[in-house]
Design a protein around this motif. Structure first.
Motif, PDB file in Angstrom:
ATOM      1  N   VAL A 233      45.539  38.601  45.758  1.00 22.73           N
ATOM      2  CA  VAL A 233      45.014  38.999  44.443  1.00 22.73           C
ATOM      3  C   VAL A 233      45.215  37.968  43.234  1.00 22.73           C
ATOM      4  CG1 VAL A 233      46.071  40.476  42.446  1.00 22.73           C
ATOM      5  CG2 VAL A 233      46.369  41.199  44.881  1.00 22.73           C
ATOM      6  N   ASN A 234      44.093  38.135  42.663  1.00 20.60           N
ATOM      7  CA  ASN A 234      43.902  37.360  41.421  1.00 20.60           C
ATOM      8  C   ASN A 234      44.234  37.956  40.023  1.00 20.60           C
ATOM      9  OD1 ASN A 234      42.119  36.334  38.961  1.00 20.60           O
ATOM     10  ND2 ASN A 234      42.420  34.382  40.205  1.00 20.60           N
ATOM     11  N   LEU A 262      47.431  35.041  43.763  1.00 17.54           N
ATOM     12  CA  LEU A 262      48.681  35.199  44.178  1.00 17.54           C
ATOM     13  C   LEU A 262      48.650  35.888  45.720  1.00 17.54           C
ATOM     14  CD1 LEU A 262      51.592  34.971  42.945  1.00 17.54           C
ATOM     15  CD2 LEU A 262      51.322  37.102  42.343  1.00 17.54           C
ATOM     16  N   HIS A 263      49.243  35.108  46.616  1.00 17.14           N
ATOM     17  CA  HIS A 263      49.175  35.690  48.006  1.00 17.14           C
ATOM     18  C   HIS A 263      50.533  36.611  48.327  1.00 17.14           C
ATOM     19  CE1 HIS A 263      45.729  33.016  48.252  1.00 17.14           C
ATOM     20  NE2 HIS A 263      46.541  32.042  47.589  1.00 17.14           N
ATOM     21  N   VAL A 264      50.394  37.356  49.571  1.00 10.75           N
ATOM     22  CA  VAL A 264      50.986  38.390  49.593  1.00 10.75           C
ATOM     23  C   VAL A 264      52.644  37.654  49.838  1.00 10.75           C
ATOM     24  CG1 VAL A 264      51.917  40.349  51.264  1.00 10.75           C
ATOM     25  CG2 VAL A 264      49.395  39.754  50.841  1.00 10.75           C
ATOM     26  N   GLY A 265      53.506  38.184  49.146  1.00  7.52           N
ATOM     27  CA  GLY A 265      54.762  37.763  49.313  1.00  7.52           C
ATOM     28  C   GLY A 265      55.446  36.756  48.214  1.00  7.52           C
ATOM     29  N   GLN A 266      54.271  36.257  47.332  1.00  3.47           N
ATOM     30  CA  GLN A 266      54.593  35.096  46.430  1.00  3.47           C
ATOM     31  C   GLN A 266      54.941  35.829  44.989  1.00  3.47           C
ATOM     32  OE1 GLN A 266      51.042  32.632  46.642  1.00  3.47           O
ATOM     33  NE2 GLN A 266      51.453  31.955  48.778  1.00  3.47           N
ATOM     34  N   CYS A 267      55.729  34.885  44.346  1.00  4.23           N
ATOM     35  CA  CYS A 267      56.077  35.316  43.060  1.00  4.23           C
ATOM     36  C   CYS A 267      56.037  33.981  42.281  1.00  4.23           C
ATOM     37  CB  CYS A 267      57.695  35.470  42.791  1.00  4.23           C
ATOM     38  SG  CYS A 267      57.870  37.193  43.765  1.00  4.23           S
ATOM     39  N   SER A 287      41.219  42.195  43.965  1.00  4.60           N
ATOM     40  CA  SER A 287      41.670  41.660  45.249  1.00  4.60           C
ATOM     41  C   SER A 287      40.681  40.367  45.464  1.00  4.60           C
ATOM     42  CB  SER A 287      41.175  42.715  46.339  1.00  4.60           C
ATOM     43  OG  SER A 287      39.700  43.062  46.208  1.00  4.60           O
ATOM     44  N   ARG A 288      41.414  39.761  46.459  1.00  2.99           N
ATOM     45  CA  ARG A 288      40.573  38.310  46.935  1.00  2.99           C
ATOM     46  C   ARG A 288      40.375  38.216  48.386  1.00  2.99           C
ATOM     47  NH1 ARG A 288      38.326  34.596  44.512  1.00  2.99           N
ATOM     48  NH2 ARG A 288      39.480  32.664  44.980  1.00  2.99           N
ATOM     49  N   SER A 327      40.225  28.206  45.289  1.00  2.00           N
ATOM     50  CA  SER A 327      41.682  28.596  45.576  1.00  2.00           C
ATOM     51  C   SER A 327      42.720  27.508  46.006  1.00  2.00           C
ATOM     52  CB  SER A 327      41.888  29.658  46.479  1.00  2.00           C
ATOM     53  OG  SER A 327      43.209  30.325  46.293  1.00  2.00           O
ATOM     54  N   ILE A 328      41.897  26.581  46.956  1.00  2.00           N
ATOM     55  CA  ILE A 328      42.583  25.346  47.517  1.00  2.00           C
ATOM     56  C   ILE A 328      42.817  24.437  46.380  1.00  2.00           C
ATOM     57  CG2 ILE A 328      42.451  23.500  48.872  1.00  2.00           C
ATOM     58  CD1 ILE A 328      40.937  25.151  51.011  1.00  2.00           C
ATOM     59  N   ASN A 329      41.768  24.305  45.661  1.00  2.00           N
ATOM     60  CA  ASN A 329      42.169  23.295  44.216  1.00  2.00           C
ATOM     61  C   ASN A 329      43.243  23.828  43.566  1.00  2.00           C
ATOM     62  OD1 ASN A 329      39.854  21.502  45.341  1.00  2.00           O
ATOM     63  ND2 ASN A 329      38.375  22.523  44.241  1.00  2.00           N
ATOM     64  N   GLN A 330      43.297  25.056  43.114  1.00  2.00           N
ATOM     65  CA  GLN A 330      44.186  25.773  42.397  1.00  2.00           C
ATOM     66  C   GLN A 330      45.647  25.468  43.137  1.00  2.00           C
ATOM     67  OE1 GLN A 330      45.336  30.067  41.530  1.00  2.00           O
ATOM     68  NE2 GLN A 330      44.092  29.316  39.534  1.00  2.00           N
TER      69      GLN A 330
END
Length: 558
Positions: A233-234, A262-267, A287-288, A327-330
């Protein structure tokens, strides 16, 4: 004190007495009683049966401080066995409380179990959720916030308030329907929408109640977690920037972002300053890396503000290959704040993880298969399955050989997976070794991996295939210490950690369809000393089940 004794002698007597008092002091306790029930919810506006904790969805928030002791008495009023895990809480020496099917017997219907654990040397934003069946698809989750101790400085001023957001994809079908689909060999396919704290507001909905209120000129902390089953998710806030200050228990270099993946399970935690014209604004989650873009909003209200939120939402980041590069750069911009005073990992007595010799490299490749006409997911060709006896219990009782074979998952993926092995999967690990784990994803969908019991240094993500030459691109100075890592399609991700927490710990896909159908295994990390110094005994109150039920307990560690 005898007045006849000299002052020096009195002091010498008082010092050890003071030390005894300090040694007997315990960290504070927080006690909770939770009742898990079914109840009516409608995260996407469609009524369905959800899983509530104390009649709440999302569930109650645990608010505590580093080193506090947490005691949660969970009563299971469902018609199925139930377990909770505390994702990111390391449970030092205590995998008995981890809440996964291989470490604990489930709480049977009509029964209760009391979790007892300490948030030892940790700070940050975490989640709890069910690990039994597909319960996670119907609720039973909430946030666990661990604050720094009062005397430990935090690298930002105290915010005016803190707000918690649990967001992620959602299915209108309940957990039983989704489980039946997976058990029949099919996929649960596409989610129906995105919820934010159990709600999904449409743009322009005049009846929508504001979720949070901000006062002009003040700064607020938003803790945001992705509790979905599948989708990255963004999120972003209309007209406002966000300063990242914490990610999965680590203070970060405080970069400013317009939006965050923000990927699944991340805070993570961001600071937001109310510096715009006083009116309503939308918090947006979309969604992403998914064919159909799913979007949800909630309203943030300015106190004394005038006017509704604008229907013009801030645009999402790019998709496809450009979106992956973005996203990788972020990810690469996320850096550990080395000047912050807080609990943090200390591998082998050194903060300089990049200077520690790697003792073992483990390469793990995820894959999708059909086995006897049914969908399965695998790690290096092995698809994990759970049984009636938790594997940690079998190991503790000396009965491991009756239930599983160690090291089915090899340290390198096979060149080609011809026959998937479906079996309980436990991998031996050497206590206190410093290891490198490389996640390799040659599938077309993004992956998120999580490791219980530890934090690891996320040192690199790149497209293409991994080779030892890629180590020259690792961040060996200030990589974030965290417990999840995303792996983009056709890419790899590398992490490094010290296996210094004895126990049995789940390494799993956070995509719950994949977890349920085998994309996981357990690390068995045993201390050669079999000592209380390194691992706690099976608690006296711990339930037993399966082949060890009713057996005499093994001799205790000393």
């Amino acid at each position: 004190m005898d007045p006849g004794k000299s002052p020096i002698l009195q002091l010498l007597i008082l010092i050890p007495l003071c030390l005894v008092g300090v040694s007997l002091a315990e960290d504070p306790y927080h006690f909770f009683e939770w009742h898990v029930t079914y109840g009516n919810i409608a995260p996407l506006g469609v009524p369905q049966q959800g899983i509530l904790i104390n009649n709440q969805f999302p569930g109650p928030e645990i608010n505590c401080t580093s080193n506090n002791n947490i005691v949660v008495n969970v009563f299971n009023h469902l018609d199925e066995p139930f377990l909770l895990t505390w994702a990111g809480i390391q449970h030092r020496k205590n995998s008995w409380q981890d809440g996964t099917p291989a470490t604990m017997c489930p709480i049977l219907p009509g029964a209760n179990y009391t979790y007892r654990f300490q948030v030892k040397d940790q700070i940050g934003s975490y989640i709890y959720f069910p690990t039994t069946g597909l319960h996670r698809a119907s609720g039973g989750m909430g946030m666990l916030k661990v604050h720094s101790r009062p005397l430990i400085p935090v690298p930002f001023d105290n915010p005016a308030d803190e707000y918690s957001l649990l967001l992620g994809d959602w299915y209108n079908d309940g957990h039983k329907t989704l489980k039946r689909l997976l058990d029949s060999g099919r996929s649960i396919v596409r989610p129906d929408g995105i919820h934010i704290n159990g709600k999904s507001t449409k743009i322009g909905d005049a009846a929508a109640k504001p979720l949070f209120t901000m006062e002009a000129g003040k700064t607020y902390r938003y803790r945001v977690c992705n509790v979905g089953l599948r989708l990255s998710v963004n999120f972003r806030i209309q007209g406002h920037t966000m300063k990242l200050v914490e990610l999965e228990g680590s203070h970060t270099v405080q970069n400013v972002y317009d939006s965050l993946d923000l990927h699944v399970g991340q805070c993570l935690s961001v600071l937001v300053t109310a510096d715009q014209a006083p009116r309503d604004y939308y918090f947006v989650a979309s969604s992403r890396f998914f064919k159909r873009v799913l979007t949800s909003v909630v309203v943030i209200l300015y106190a004394n503000g005038k006017g509704p939120a604008s229907p013009a939402l801030p645009p999402p980041p790019p998709e496809n290959s450009m979106g992956i590069a973005w996203s990788i750069n972020q990810f690469r911009s996320f850096r550990w704040n080395l000047t912050a005073s807080a609990a943090r990992p200390n591998p082998q007595g050194s903060y300089h993880y990049g200077q520690i010799n790697i003792t073992r490299t483990i390469r793990l490749a995820n894959s999708r298969h059909m086995v006897n006409g049914k969908l399965r997911f695998a790690v290096n060709g092995i698809s994990h399955t759970d049984g009636e006896t938790p594997l940690k219990l079998a190991e503790y009782y000396g009965l491991a050989n009756k239930l599983f074979t160690y090291d089915l998952v090899k340290d390198e993926p096979p060149t080609q997976v011809n026959n998937v092995v479906v079996a309980p999967s436990v991998k031996n690990a050497t206590f206190r070794n410093f290891v490198e784990i490389v996640f390799e994803n040659q599938e077309k969908t993004i992956q998120t991996w999580h490791l219980d019991g530890y934090s690891f240094f996320a040192v690199g993500i790149e497209p293409g295939r991994w080779s030892p030459a890629k180590r020259k691109n690792y961040n060996l100075l200030d990589a974030i210490s965290r417990h999840t890592i995303q792996v983009y399609p056709g890419s790899w991700a590398a992490v490094m950690l010290t296996l210094d927490n004895a126990g049995m710990w789940n390494l799993r896909s956070e995509m719950w369809e994949r977890f349920y159908l085998g994309q996981q295994f357990y690390f068995s990390v045993l201390s050669p000393e079999f000592s209380l110094r390194d691992e706690y005994n099976l608690p006296e109150f711990q339930q037993t089940c399966g082949i060890v039920k009713g057996m005499p307990r093994p001799a205790k560690y000393v």
